[in-house]
Design a protein around this motif. Structure first.
Motif, PDB file in Angstrom:
ATOM      1  N   ILE A  49     109.981 -21.074 110.357  1.00 26.51           N
ATOM      2  CA  ILE A  49     110.940 -20.870 111.453  1.00 26.51           C
ATOM      3  C   ILE A  49     110.292 -20.020 112.538  1.00 26.51           C
ATOM      4  O   ILE A  49     110.385 -20.331 113.734  1.00 26.51           O
ATOM      5  CB  ILE A  49     112.241 -20.221 110.931  1.00 26.51           C
ATOM      6  N   ASN A  50     109.607 -18.957 112.132  1.00 21.60           N
ATOM      7  CA  ASN A  50     108.936 -18.077 113.090  1.00 21.60           C
ATOM      8  C   ASN A  50     107.879 -18.823 113.900  1.00 21.60           C
ATOM      9  O   ASN A  50     107.743 -18.595 115.111  1.00 21.60           O
ATOM     10  CB  ASN A  50     108.302 -16.883 112.374  1.00 21.60           C
ATOM     11  N   LEU A  51     107.122 -19.702 113.247  1.00 16.88           N
ATOM     12  CA  LEU A  51     106.086 -20.469 113.954  1.00 16.88           C
ATOM     13  C   LEU A  51     106.700 -21.447 114.958  1.00 16.88           C
ATOM     14  O   LEU A  51     106.168 -21.637 116.060  1.00 16.88           O
ATOM     15  CB  LEU A  51     105.192 -21.209 112.958  1.00 16.88           C
ATOM     16  N   ILE A  52     107.810 -22.061 114.608  1.00 17.59           N
ATOM     17  CA  ILE A  52     108.504 -22.972 115.528  1.00 17.59           C
ATOM     18  C   ILE A  52     108.970 -22.189 116.761  1.00 17.59           C
ATOM     19  O   ILE A  52     108.780 -22.630 117.905  1.00 17.59           O
ATOM     20  CB  ILE A  52     109.702 -23.640 114.821  1.00 17.59           C
ATOM     21  N   LEU A  53     109.552 -21.024 116.533  1.00 20.67           N
ATOM     22  CA  LEU A  53     110.032 -20.194 117.635  1.00 20.67           C
ATOM     23  C   LEU A  53     108.867 -19.689 118.494  1.00 20.67           C
ATOM     24  O   LEU A  53     108.985 -19.613 119.724  1.00 20.67           O
ATOM     25  CB  LEU A  53     110.876 -19.041 117.108  1.00 20.67           C
ATOM     26  N   TYR A  81     109.764 -17.575 134.200  1.00 24.61           N
ATOM     27  CA  TYR A  81     111.020 -16.857 134.054  1.00 24.61           C
ATOM     28  C   TYR A  81     111.547 -16.885 132.615  1.00 24.61           C
ATOM     29  O   TYR A  81     112.402 -16.084 132.264  1.00 24.61           O
ATOM     30  CB  TYR A  81     112.086 -17.425 134.991  1.00 24.61           C
ATOM     31  N   GLN A  82     111.072 -17.836 131.821  1.00 26.05           N
ATOM     32  CA  GLN A  82     111.428 -17.921 130.400  1.00 26.05           C
ATOM     33  C   GLN A  82     112.945 -17.885 130.176  1.00 26.05           C
ATOM     34  O   GLN A  82     113.453 -17.031 129.433  1.00 26.05           O
ATOM     35  CB  GLN A  82     110.720 -16.821 129.610  1.00 26.05           C
ATOM     36  N   PRO A  83     113.678 -18.833 130.755  1.00 22.32           N
ATOM     37  CA  PRO A  83     115.135 -18.817 130.605  1.00 22.32           C
ATOM     38  C   PRO A  83     115.634 -19.401 129.283  1.00 22.32           C
ATOM     39  O   PRO A  83     116.827 -19.402 129.018  1.00 22.32           O
ATOM     40  CB  PRO A  83     115.603 -19.686 131.774  1.00 22.32           C
ATOM     41  N   GLN A  84     114.717 -19.892 128.464  1.00 18.66           N
ATOM     42  CA  GLN A  84     115.142 -20.521 127.212  1.00 18.66           C
ATOM     43  C   GLN A  84     115.837 -19.520 126.303  1.00 18.66           C
ATOM     44  O   GLN A  84     115.471 -18.363 126.225  1.00 18.66           O
ATOM     45  CB  GLN A  84     113.960 -21.166 126.475  1.00 18.66           C
ATOM     46  N   ARG A  85     116.860 -20.023 125.655  1.00 22.27           N
ATOM     47  CA  ARG A  85     117.590 -19.263 124.646  1.00 22.27           C
ATOM     48  C   ARG A  85     117.790 -20.208 123.474  1.00 22.27           C
ATOM     49  O   ARG A  85     118.310 -21.309 123.638  1.00 22.27           O
ATOM     50  CB  ARG A  85     118.949 -18.770 125.173  1.00 22.27           C
ATOM     51  N   ILE A  86     117.342 -19.797 122.306  1.00 22.06           N
ATOM     52  CA  ILE A  86     117.357 -20.653 121.118  1.00 22.06           C
ATOM     53  C   ILE A  86     118.356 -20.075 120.108  1.00 22.06           C
ATOM     54  O   ILE A  86     118.227 -18.914 119.704  1.00 22.06           O
ATOM     55  CB  ILE A  86     115.960 -20.733 120.454  1.00 22.06           C
ATOM     56  N   LEU A  87     119.301 -20.899 119.728  1.00 22.47           N
ATOM     57  CA  LEU A  87     120.256 -20.508 118.699  1.00 22.47           C
ATOM     58  C   LEU A  87     119.783 -21.103 117.379  1.00 22.47           C
ATOM     59  O   LEU A  87     119.666 -22.328 117.251  1.00 22.47           O
ATOM     60  CB  LEU A  87     121.651 -21.031 119.049  1.00 22.47           C
ATOM     61  N   MET A 139     118.352 -25.969 115.345  1.00 18.12           N
ATOM     62  CA  MET A 139     118.112 -25.082 116.476  1.00 18.12           C
ATOM     63  C   MET A 139     118.711 -25.733 117.712  1.00 18.12           C
ATOM     64  O   MET A 139     118.482 -26.914 117.969  1.00 18.12           O
ATOM     65  CB  MET A 139     116.623 -24.814 116.668  1.00 18.12           C
ATOM     66  N   LEU A 140     119.466 -24.944 118.435  1.00 19.86           N
ATOM     67  CA  LEU A 140     120.063 -25.384 119.693  1.00 19.86           C
ATOM     68  C   LEU A 140     119.234 -24.778 120.816  1.00 19.86           C
ATOM     69  O   LEU A 140     119.137 -23.555 120.923  1.00 19.86           O
ATOM     70  CB  LEU A 140     121.520 -24.918 119.784  1.00 19.86           C
ATOM     71  N   ILE A 141     118.635 -25.647 121.617  1.00 22.71           N
ATOM     72  CA  ILE A 141     117.796 -25.185 122.717  1.00 22.71           C
ATOM     73  C   ILE A 141     118.658 -25.144 123.974  1.00 22.71           C
ATOM     74  O   ILE A 141     119.243 -26.146 124.389  1.00 22.71           O
ATOM     75  CB  ILE A 141     116.560 -26.080 122.902  1.00 22.71           C
ATOM     76  N   CYS A 142     118.744 -23.975 124.561  1.00 25.95           N
ATOM     77  CA  CYS A 142     119.583 -23.731 125.731  1.00 25.95           C
ATOM     78  C   CYS A 142     118.748 -23.046 126.811  1.00 25.95           C
ATOM     79  O   CYS A 142     117.590 -22.703 126.589  1.00 25.95           O
ATOM     80  CB  CYS A 142     120.727 -22.778 125.375  1.00 25.95           C
ATOM     81  N   TYR A 143     119.385 -22.820 127.958  1.00 28.61           N
ATOM     82  CA  TYR A 143     118.769 -21.958 128.971  1.00 28.61           C
ATOM     83  C   TYR A 143     119.843 -21.091 129.603  1.00 28.61           C
ATOM     84  O   TYR A 143     121.033 -21.420 129.573  1.00 28.61           O
ATOM     85  CB  TYR A 143     118.019 -22.761 130.033  1.00 28.61           C
ATOM     86  N   ASP A 144     119.404 -19.980 130.152  1.00 31.35           N
ATOM     87  CA  ASP A 144     120.276 -19.033 130.830  1.00 31.35           C
ATOM     88  C   ASP A 144     120.220 -19.352 132.323  1.00 31.35           C
ATOM     89  O   ASP A 144     119.189 -19.153 132.965  1.00 31.35           O
ATOM     90  CB  ASP A 144     119.800 -17.609 130.548  1.00 31.35           C
ATOM     91  N   ASN A 145     121.322 -19.860 132.861  1.00 27.07           N
ATOM     92  CA  ASN A 145     121.299 -20.283 134.263  1.00 27.07           C
ATOM     93  C   ASN A 145     121.354 -19.124 135.254  1.00 27.07           C
ATOM     94  O   ASN A 145     121.256 -19.337 136.460  1.00 27.07           O
ATOM     95  CB  ASN A 145     122.398 -21.306 134.559  1.00 27.07           C
ATOM     96  N   THR A 146     121.483 -17.905 134.779  1.00 29.80           N
ATOM     97  CA  THR A 146     121.445 -16.761 135.693  1.00 29.80           C
ATOM     98  C   THR A 146     120.020 -16.291 135.962  1.00 29.80           C
ATOM     99  O   THR A 146     119.805 -15.524 136.907  1.00 29.80           O
ATOM    100  CB  THR A 146     122.269 -15.561 135.163  1.00 29.80           C
TER     101      THR A 146
END
Length: 174
Positions: free
Chosen positions: A26-30, A42-48, A73-80
């Motif tokens: 899991i750590n290697l995937i992240l 900017y690295q807006p990715q957020r991983i659940l 894993m849910l791959i998201c981004y922070d739009n702010t």
């Protein structure tokens, strides 16, 4: 493994064994996602990371395409914080999240695990089920695990267009 060989061997896994994925993997995937390039870095990715039985059950209420994987894993981004192009304000968060997800997907294959990119989910249900703030935008869902011994690539997996059908060379002549 050679990169092109890795890319050829990756296929969409939709049938998993019930073996848990080790924390080291899991750590290697992240980490693979962390190393992905993003607009202006900017690295807006957020991983659940969804791994508890309770969370996996919540996921099943949001999509039928969970494939009973022991991890998701849910791959998201922070739009702010995602970068927007200055001349048209085009949001690049979805592009960034997709780049991150692709690197994660290839690392999953490299670790002898499997996944498939699931885009068929109700974002609002996901947001509500996992109490995501409104600035966190879901892009893709990865069910992850060890492929079941009967898991095989889809029959069309190796069907690819010739490069000449998908690439255009533009030569400017004066």
């Amino acid at each position: 493994m050679d990169f092109l060989q890795l890319a050829k061997e990756r296929y969409s896994v939709r049938k998993f064994s019930n073996k848990k994925v080790e924390q080291e993997k899991i750590n290697l995937i992240l980490e693979a996602g962390k190393l992905a390039p993003t607009a202006v870095n900017y690295q807006p990715q957020r991983i659940l990371v969804i791994e508890s039985d309770d969370s996996l059950n919540k996921l099943k209420e949001c999509t039928k395409y969970h494939f009973n994987a022991p991890l998701a894993m849910l791959i998201c981004y922070d739009n702010t914080i995602s970068w927007k192009r200055s001349y048209d304000n085009k949001e690049m968060g979805e592009v960034d999240a997709s780049i991150v997800a692709t690197q994660m997907m290839l690392e999953i294959t490299n670790l002898n695990l499997g996944t498939t990119w699931v885009g068929h989910f109700d974002p609002q249900k996901i947001i509500e089920a996992f109490s995501l703030p409104e600035n966190i935008i879901p892009v893709g869902l990865f069910p992850i695990g060890y492929p079941d011994e009967n898991s095989v690539p889809h029959q069309l997996h190796e069907k690819r267009f010739e490069i000449s059908e998908t690439v255009i060379y533009n030569s400017f002549k004066k």
